[in-house]
Design a protein around this motif. Sequence first.
Motif, PDB file in Angstrom:
ATOM      1  N   ILE A 117       0.776  -0.939   0.318  1.00 18.60           N
ATOM      2  CA  ILE A 117       0.044  -0.231   0.114  1.00 18.60           C
ATOM      3  C   ILE A 117       0.876   0.898  -0.693  1.00 18.60           C
ATOM      4  CG2 ILE A 117      -2.099   1.267   1.202  1.00 18.60           C
ATOM      5  CD1 ILE A 117      -2.574  -1.600   2.418  1.00 18.60           C
ATOM      6  N   HIS A 118       0.302   1.955  -0.773  1.00 18.13           N
ATOM      7  CA  HIS A 118       1.608   3.656  -0.915  1.00 18.13           C
ATOM      8  C   HIS A 118       0.825   4.202  -0.205  1.00 18.13           C
ATOM      9  CE1 HIS A 118       4.639   1.524  -3.738  1.00 18.13           C
ATOM     10  NE2 HIS A 118       2.999   1.026  -4.210  1.00 18.13           N
ATOM     11  N   GLY A 131     -21.742   9.203   4.160  1.00 18.71           N
ATOM     12  CA  GLY A 131     -20.127   8.996   3.730  1.00 18.71           C
ATOM     13  C   GLY A 131     -19.221   9.499   2.540  1.00 18.71           C
ATOM     14  N   ASP A 132     -17.687   9.126   2.362  1.00 16.47           N
ATOM     15  CA  ASP A 132     -17.036   9.537   0.746  1.00 16.47           C
ATOM     16  C   ASP A 132     -16.428   8.189   0.661  1.00 16.47           C
ATOM     17  OD1 ASP A 132     -17.317  12.762   2.242  1.00 16.47           O
ATOM     18  OD2 ASP A 132     -16.112  12.240   3.886  1.00 16.47           O
ATOM     19  N   TYR A 133     -15.782   8.630  -0.649  1.00 19.46           N
ATOM     20  CA  TYR A 133     -15.244   8.154  -0.824  1.00 19.46           C
ATOM     21  C   TYR A 133     -13.610   8.181  -0.896  1.00 19.46           C
ATOM     22  CZ  TYR A 133     -18.009   6.064  -4.823  1.00 19.46           C
ATOM     23  OH  TYR A 133     -18.969   5.103  -5.641  1.00 19.46           O
ATOM     24  N   TRP A 134     -13.075   6.711  -1.386  1.00 21.44           N
ATOM     25  CA  TRP A 134     -11.612   6.576  -0.513  1.00 21.44           C
ATOM     26  C   TRP A 134     -10.758   5.459  -0.977  1.00 21.44           C
ATOM     27  CZ3 TRP A 134      -9.016   8.938   3.993  1.00 21.44           C
ATOM     28  CH2 TRP A 134      -9.766   9.687   5.246  1.00 21.44           C
ATOM     29  N   VAL A 135     -10.048   5.957  -1.347  1.00 20.37           N
ATOM     30  CA  VAL A 135      -8.876   5.472  -2.325  1.00 20.37           C
ATOM     31  C   VAL A 135      -7.791   4.379  -1.615  1.00 20.37           C
ATOM     32  CG1 VAL A 135      -7.714   5.585  -4.661  1.00 20.37           C
ATOM     33  CG2 VAL A 135      -9.249   6.884  -4.217  1.00 20.37           C
ATOM     34  N   VAL A 136      -7.503   3.426  -2.144  1.00 27.13           N
ATOM     35  CA  VAL A 136      -6.233   2.424  -1.371  1.00 27.13           C
ATOM     36  C   VAL A 136      -5.568   2.213  -2.629  1.00 27.13           C
ATOM     37  CG1 VAL A 136      -5.661   0.753  -0.780  1.00 27.13           C
ATOM     38  CG2 VAL A 136      -7.318   1.781   0.151  1.00 27.13           C
ATOM     39  N   ASP A 137      -4.358   2.728  -3.342  1.00 29.50           N
ATOM     40  CA  ASP A 137      -3.278   2.699  -4.231  1.00 29.50           C
ATOM     41  C   ASP A 137      -2.106   1.922  -3.231  1.00 29.50           C
ATOM     42  OD1 ASP A 137      -0.852   3.270  -5.898  1.00 29.50           O
ATOM     43  OD2 ASP A 137      -0.640   5.617  -5.567  1.00 29.50           O
ATOM     44  N   VAL A 138      -1.996   0.556  -4.752  1.00 29.17           N
ATOM     45  CA  VAL A 138      -1.680  -0.404  -4.170  1.00 29.17           C
ATOM     46  C   VAL A 138      -0.668  -0.981  -5.352  1.00 29.17           C
ATOM     47  CG1 VAL A 138      -2.634  -1.073  -2.244  1.00 29.17           C
ATOM     48  CG2 VAL A 138      -3.579  -2.296  -4.746  1.00 29.17           C
ATOM     49  N   PHE A 148     -15.840  -3.082   4.381  1.00 27.54           N
ATOM     50  CA  PHE A 148     -16.213  -2.401   2.967  1.00 27.54           C
ATOM     51  C   PHE A 148     -15.962  -3.563   2.192  1.00 27.54           C
ATOM     52  CE2 PHE A 148     -16.687   0.064   7.578  1.00 27.54           C
ATOM     53  CZ  PHE A 148     -17.372   0.528   7.267  1.00 27.54           C
ATOM     54  N   LYS A 149     -16.976  -3.077   0.998  1.00 27.51           N
ATOM     55  CA  LYS A 149     -16.624  -3.707  -0.042  1.00 27.51           C
ATOM     56  C   LYS A 149     -15.987  -2.621  -1.100  1.00 27.51           C
ATOM     57  CE  LYS A 149     -18.394  -7.686  -1.578  1.00 27.51           C
ATOM     58  NZ  LYS A 149     -19.258  -8.637  -2.343  1.00 27.51           N
ATOM     59  N   MET A 150     -15.348  -3.014  -2.251  1.00 34.27           N
ATOM     60  CA  MET A 150     -15.331  -1.765  -3.319  1.00 34.27           C
ATOM     61  C   MET A 150     -15.737  -1.061  -3.934  1.00 34.27           C
ATOM     62  SD  MET A 150     -11.486  -3.318  -5.708  1.00 34.27           S
ATOM     63  CE  MET A 150     -11.357  -4.629  -4.680  1.00 34.27           C
ATOM     64  N   LEU A 158      -7.674   1.450  -5.641  1.00 36.83           N
ATOM     65  CA  LEU A 158      -8.963   1.289  -5.238  1.00 36.83           C
ATOM     66  C   LEU A 158     -10.504   1.738  -4.174  1.00 36.83           C
ATOM     67  CD1 LEU A 158      -7.356  -2.524  -4.199  1.00 36.83           C
ATOM     68  CD2 LEU A 158      -8.442  -1.651  -6.244  1.00 36.83           C
ATOM     69  N   PRO A 159     -10.981   2.401  -4.992  1.00 34.07           N
ATOM     70  CA  PRO A 159     -12.313   2.599  -4.330  1.00 34.07           C
ATOM     71  C   PRO A 159     -12.961   1.922  -3.179  1.00 34.07           C
ATOM     72  CG  PRO A 159     -13.313   1.960  -6.407  1.00 34.07           C
ATOM     73  CD  PRO A 159     -11.715   1.463  -5.930  1.00 34.07           C
ATOM     74  N   TYR A 160     -13.210   2.591  -2.249  1.00 35.57           N
ATOM     75  CA  TYR A 160     -14.199   2.414  -1.161  1.00 35.57           C
ATOM     76  C   TYR A 160     -14.191   3.430  -0.516  1.00 35.57           C
ATOM     77  CZ  TYR A 160     -10.851  -2.170  -0.801  1.00 35.57           C
ATOM     78  OH  TYR A 160     -10.606  -3.195  -1.289  1.00 35.57           O
TER      79      TYR A 160
END
Length: 168
Positions: A46-47, A70-77, A106-108, A144-146
């Motif tokens: 994870i970056h 809620g809010d969109y969050w992004v995992v950069d991997v 929480f799913k993608m 990847l968005p959540y």
Amino acid sequence: MSSENLIQKYSITKAIQESTWLNCKVFDFDYYGEIIGVNSQFRIRIHRFWKVNLNDVDEPNEIENINDEGDYWVVDVDIINLNKEEFRYTHLEECLLLSDQDECIFKMEKDSHMCCHSDYAKTSGLDTGYAAHYRPKIKKSVKLPYFLPKLDDQEYYIHIKNGEIKEV
């Protein structure tokens, strides 16, 4: 081995700070909850983990299932497939989840506007993970968005459904 002994989550904050690779295994289980085989294996690093500013998204009204809670969050991997054959984005949707300190899962997200068709998807890199193929032994960098609740001071974890996650 029983599923009760598996380490299924790893702190996102710790993974970013230590820039560590994490081995992920997804298992098949029998009727009694005993592991009978490995379904898939992959490695992730994870970056970044950031909240999306919807003002940056073109036509945010096109995003489905969004609300003020809620809010969109992004995992950069980076992801490396350790299987003998490729797998697709849909496999990650099922097994690569986020959880919080309350153990909510929480799913993608898979909104086509947010993750594929918008200009924001292209400039942010969200389109890199949408409908992607992960070939064996080849590193792929994706975003990847959540969609997560608007709560302060939440600790989030990468969570492997029906599997385990360990430092390499």
